[in-house]
Design a protein around this motif. Structure first.
Motif, PDB file in Angstrom:
ATOM      1  N   LEU A   1       0.948  -1.088  -0.008  1.00 63.10           N
ATOM      2  CA  LEU A   1      -0.165  -0.062   0.117  1.00 63.10           C
ATOM      3  C   LEU A   1       0.874   1.205   0.054  1.00 63.10           C
ATOM      4  CD1 LEU A   1      -2.873   1.167   0.323  1.00 63.10           C
ATOM      5  CD2 LEU A   1      -2.495   1.143   2.705  1.00 63.10           C
ATOM      6  N   VAL A   2       1.863   1.273   0.882  1.00 60.83           N
ATOM      7  CA  VAL A   2       2.687   2.427   1.048  1.00 60.83           C
ATOM      8  C   VAL A   2       3.520   2.644  -0.448  1.00 60.83           C
ATOM      9  CG1 VAL A   2       4.934   3.175   2.105  1.00 60.83           C
ATOM     10  CG2 VAL A   2       3.199   2.367   3.446  1.00 60.83           C
ATOM     11  N   THR A   3       4.085   1.506  -1.108  1.00 59.83           N
ATOM     12  CA  THR A   3       4.892   1.606  -2.232  1.00 59.83           C
ATOM     13  C   THR A   3       3.829   2.160  -3.560  1.00 59.83           C
ATOM     14  OG1 THR A   3       6.220  -0.106  -1.509  1.00 59.83           O
ATOM     15  CG2 THR A   3       6.118   0.437  -3.828  1.00 59.83           C
ATOM     16  N   ILE A   4       2.568   1.604  -3.571  1.00 59.02           N
ATOM     17  CA  ILE A   4       1.672   1.877  -4.469  1.00 59.02           C
ATOM     18  C   ILE A   4       1.150   3.641  -4.418  1.00 59.02           C
ATOM     19  CG2 ILE A   4      -0.901   1.657  -5.282  1.00 59.02           C
ATOM     20  CD1 ILE A   4      -0.177  -1.258  -4.821  1.00 59.02           C
ATOM     21  N   VAL A   5       1.065   3.900  -3.145  1.00 57.61           N
ATOM     22  CA  VAL A   5       0.373   5.264  -3.050  1.00 57.61           C
ATOM     23  C   VAL A   5       1.534   6.279  -3.430  1.00 57.61           C
ATOM     24  CG1 VAL A   5      -0.270   7.159  -1.205  1.00 57.61           C
ATOM     25  CG2 VAL A   5      -1.418   4.758  -1.452  1.00 57.61           C
ATOM     26  N   PHE A   6       2.812   6.169  -2.860  1.00 53.91           N
ATOM     27  CA  PHE A   6       4.100   7.067  -3.126  1.00 53.91           C
ATOM     28  C   PHE A   6       4.316   7.019  -4.601  1.00 53.91           C
ATOM     29  CE2 PHE A   6       4.524   6.660   1.576  1.00 53.91           C
ATOM     30  CZ  PHE A   6       4.474   8.187   1.767  1.00 53.91           C
ATOM     31  N   ASP A   7       4.495   5.722  -5.067  1.00 51.90           N
ATOM     32  CA  ASP A   7       4.851   5.732  -6.484  1.00 51.90           C
ATOM     33  C   ASP A   7       3.605   6.155  -7.344  1.00 51.90           C
ATOM     34  OD1 ASP A   7       7.407   4.804  -6.082  1.00 51.90           O
ATOM     35  OD2 ASP A   7       6.687   2.545  -6.552  1.00 51.90           O
ATOM     36  N   ALA A   8       2.703   6.065  -6.993  1.00 51.68           N
ATOM     37  CA  ALA A   8       1.313   6.450  -7.893  1.00 51.68           C
ATOM     38  C   ALA A   8       1.207   8.219  -7.667  1.00 51.68           C
ATOM     39  CB  ALA A   8      -0.006   6.054  -7.298  1.00 51.68           C
ATOM     40  N   SER A   9       1.812   8.533  -6.754  1.00 52.54           N
ATOM     41  CA  SER A   9       1.686  10.208  -6.691  1.00 52.54           C
ATOM     42  C   SER A   9       2.834  10.794  -7.525  1.00 52.54           C
ATOM     43  CB  SER A   9       1.835  10.604  -5.163  1.00 52.54           C
ATOM     44  OG  SER A   9       2.995  10.140  -4.611  1.00 52.54           O
ATOM     45  N   ALA A  10       3.770  10.040  -7.919  1.00 56.57           N
ATOM     46  CA  ALA A  10       4.809  10.316  -8.821  1.00 56.57           C
ATOM     47  C   ALA A  10       4.361  10.410 -10.292  1.00 56.57           C
ATOM     48  CB  ALA A  10       5.966   9.360  -8.681  1.00 56.57           C
ATOM     49  N   ILE A  11       3.316   9.927 -10.455  1.00 58.32           N
ATOM     50  CA  ILE A  11       2.721   9.896 -12.079  1.00 58.32           C
ATOM     51  C   ILE A  11       1.984  11.406 -12.234  1.00 58.32           C
ATOM     52  CG2 ILE A  11       1.093   9.099 -13.833  1.00 58.32           C
ATOM     53  CD1 ILE A  11       1.569   6.097 -12.351  1.00 58.32           C
ATOM     54  N   PRO A  12       1.245  11.773 -11.374  1.00 57.88           N
ATOM     55  CA  PRO A  12       0.943  13.105 -11.731  1.00 57.88           C
ATOM     56  C   PRO A  12       1.861  14.392 -11.347  1.00 57.88           C
ATOM     57  CG  PRO A  12      -0.343  12.216  -9.580  1.00 57.88           C
ATOM     58  CD  PRO A  12       0.620  11.227 -10.415  1.00 57.88           C
ATOM     59  N   PHE A  13       3.032  14.030 -10.514  1.00 60.95           N
ATOM     60  CA  PHE A  13       3.869  14.828 -10.562  1.00 60.95           C
ATOM     61  C   PHE A  13       4.757  15.160 -11.675  1.00 60.95           C
ATOM     62  CE2 PHE A  13       8.591  15.587  -9.834  1.00 60.95           C
ATOM     63  CZ  PHE A  13       8.434  16.795  -9.181  1.00 60.95           C
ATOM     64  N   TYR A  14       5.021  14.007 -12.333  1.00 56.93           N
ATOM     65  CA  TYR A  14       5.598  13.905 -13.765  1.00 56.93           C
ATOM     66  C   TYR A  14       4.944  14.777 -14.711  1.00 56.93           C
ATOM     67  CZ  TYR A  14       9.785  11.665 -11.957  1.00 56.93           C
ATOM     68  OH  TYR A  14      11.078  11.510 -11.369  1.00 56.93           O
ATOM     69  N   PHE A  15       3.589  14.392 -14.697  1.00 57.83           N
ATOM     70  CA  PHE A  15       2.759  14.949 -15.620  1.00 57.83           C
ATOM     71  C   PHE A  15       2.467  16.373 -15.508  1.00 57.83           C
ATOM     72  CE2 PHE A  15      -1.618  15.962 -17.464  1.00 57.83           C
ATOM     73  CZ  PHE A  15      -1.502  15.579 -18.616  1.00 57.83           C
ATOM     74  N   ALA A  16       2.573  16.979 -14.351  1.00 53.38           N
ATOM     75  CA  ALA A  16       2.678  18.365 -13.893  1.00 53.38           C
ATOM     76  C   ALA A  16       3.745  18.897 -14.185  1.00 53.38           C
ATOM     77  CB  ALA A  16       2.510  18.481 -12.565  1.00 53.38           C
ATOM     78  N   LEU A  17       5.102  18.453 -14.416  1.00 58.42           N
ATOM     79  CA  LEU A  17       6.229  18.809 -14.764  1.00 58.42           C
ATOM     80  C   LEU A  17       6.119  18.955 -16.296  1.00 58.42           C
ATOM     81  CD1 LEU A  17       9.161  17.069 -12.812  1.00 58.42           C
ATOM     82  CD2 LEU A  17       8.363  19.252 -12.514  1.00 58.42           C
ATOM     83  N   TYR A  18       5.776  17.961 -16.833  1.00 65.78           N
ATOM     84  CA  TYR A  18       5.610  18.087 -18.502  1.00 65.78           C
ATOM     85  C   TYR A  18       4.714  19.114 -18.853  1.00 65.78           C
ATOM     86  CZ  TYR A  18       4.017  16.670 -23.067  1.00 65.78           C
ATOM     87  OH  TYR A  18       3.512  17.015 -24.393  1.00 65.78           O
ATOM     88  N   GLN A  19       3.609  19.441 -18.055  1.00 67.29           N
ATOM     89  CA  GLN A  19       2.742  20.723 -18.350  1.00 67.29           C
ATOM     90  C   GLN A  19       3.424  21.863 -18.204  1.00 67.29           C
ATOM     91  OE1 GLN A  19      -0.440  20.507 -19.774  1.00 67.29           O
ATOM     92  NE2 GLN A  19       0.075  18.291 -20.017  1.00 67.29           N
ATOM     93  N   ALA A  20       4.355  21.984 -16.991  1.00 69.35           N
ATOM     94  CA  ALA A  20       5.173  23.369 -16.905  1.00 69.35           C
ATOM     95  C   ALA A  20       5.907  23.378 -18.046  1.00 69.35           C
ATOM     96  CB  ALA A  20       5.899  23.071 -15.432  1.00 69.35           C
ATOM     97  N   PHE A  21       6.567  22.422 -18.556  1.00 71.99           N
ATOM     98  CA  PHE A  21       7.605  22.475 -19.566  1.00 71.99           C
ATOM     99  C   PHE A  21       6.707  22.938 -20.837  1.00 71.99           C
ATOM    100  CE2 PHE A  21      10.653  21.169 -22.811  1.00 71.99           C
ATOM    101  CZ  PHE A  21      11.663  21.613 -22.337  1.00 71.99           C
ATOM    102  N   LYS A  22       5.757  22.393 -21.136  1.00 71.71           N
ATOM    103  CA  LYS A  22       4.908  23.047 -22.387  1.00 71.71           C
ATOM    104  C   LYS A  22       4.387  24.278 -22.155  1.00 71.71           C
ATOM    105  CE  LYS A  22       1.209  20.265 -23.585  1.00 71.71           C
ATOM    106  NZ  LYS A  22      -0.119  19.674 -23.589  1.00 71.71           N
ATOM    107  N   LEU A  23       4.059  24.720 -20.701  1.00 73.50           N
ATOM    108  CA  LEU A  23       3.821  26.279 -20.642  1.00 73.50           C
ATOM    109  C   LEU A  23       4.988  27.119 -20.930  1.00 73.50           C
ATOM    110  CD1 LEU A  23       1.530  27.887 -19.442  1.00 73.50           C
ATOM    111  CD2 LEU A  23       2.401  27.731 -17.217  1.00 73.50           C
ATOM    112  N   LEU A  24       6.242  26.708 -20.671  1.00 69.70           N
ATOM    113  CA  LEU A  24       7.314  27.582 -21.155  1.00 69.70           C
ATOM    114  C   LEU A  24       7.712  27.419 -22.354  1.00 69.70           C
ATOM    115  CD1 LEU A  24       9.673  26.342 -17.962  1.00 69.70           C
ATOM    116  CD2 LEU A  24       8.630  28.655 -18.224  1.00 69.70           C
ATOM    117  N   ARG A  25       7.234  26.303 -23.140  1.00 64.87           N
ATOM    118  CA  ARG A  25       7.300  26.494 -24.434  1.00 64.87           C
ATOM    119  C   ARG A  25       6.381  27.366 -25.153  1.00 64.87           C
ATOM    120  NH1 ARG A  25       7.410  20.319 -26.913  1.00 64.87           N
ATOM    121  NH2 ARG A  25       5.550  20.857 -25.897  1.00 64.87           N
TER     122      ARG A  25
END
Length: 159
Positions: free
Chosen positions: A47-71
């Motif tokens: 449970l701990v592994t799934i929740v913490f690793d699952a929260s990395a997915i929206p984090f990386y998607f948000a980073l991608y969106q921030a990169f797109k915004l800068l472009r």
């Protein structure tokens, strides 16, 4: 690339490396610690592994969106609907991260009870609080950008 946004793009890319290192090295260790501290809960490690690793997915998607915004800023499309969509996606990602970490807060409470350390609960509140602050900031920027786009379109129509 414009030098104004080059630094920000580099910062966005570099922000991903510590989280990747945490997911690879720290999260499995946190799962093992959870399994040792709470042996009565069989699946707590997963449970701990799934929740913490699952929260990395929206984090990386948000980073991608921030990169797109800068472009978009580089291409002089900062005041476009595309920028509004990127900010909206960043807001939803921050809310998702906050929600996932709030779901784990009972585990922090159990750890605090087991180790008799009430400060652990406050440590568990850091990520949800920071994520909600980012969500609010993105929502405010989204609203301001939408209003600026509306004003710009009105001005374009009157001329």
């Amino acid at each position: 690339m414009k030098p104004e946004t080059l630094f920000l793009k580099l910062a966005v890319v570099l922000m991903g490396f510590p989280v990747l290192a945490l997911c690879i090295f720290l999260v499995p260790e946190l799962g093992n610690i959870a399994a040792k501290l709470l042996p009565e809960f069989d699946l707590i490690k997963y449970l701990v592994t799934i929740v913490f690793d699952a929260s990395a997915i929206p984090f990386y998607f948000a980073l991608y969106q921030a990169f797109k915004l800068l472009r978009y800023i580089d291409k002089n499309k900062a005041f476009s609907q595309l920028s509004v969509y990127s900010l909206r996606n960043i807001k939803f990602c921050a809310i998702t991260i906050s929600t996932l970490h709030v779901l784990v807060l009972p585990l922090f409470y159990l750890f605090a009870e087991k180790d008799d350390a009430p400060g652990v609960i406050f440590v568990g509140l850091v990520v949800p609080f920071a994520s909600m602050m980012i969500a609010v900031f993105a929502a405010v920027l989204q609203k301001l950008l939408k209003n600026a786009i509306d004003i710009k379109s009105e001005n374009d129509l009157t001329i």
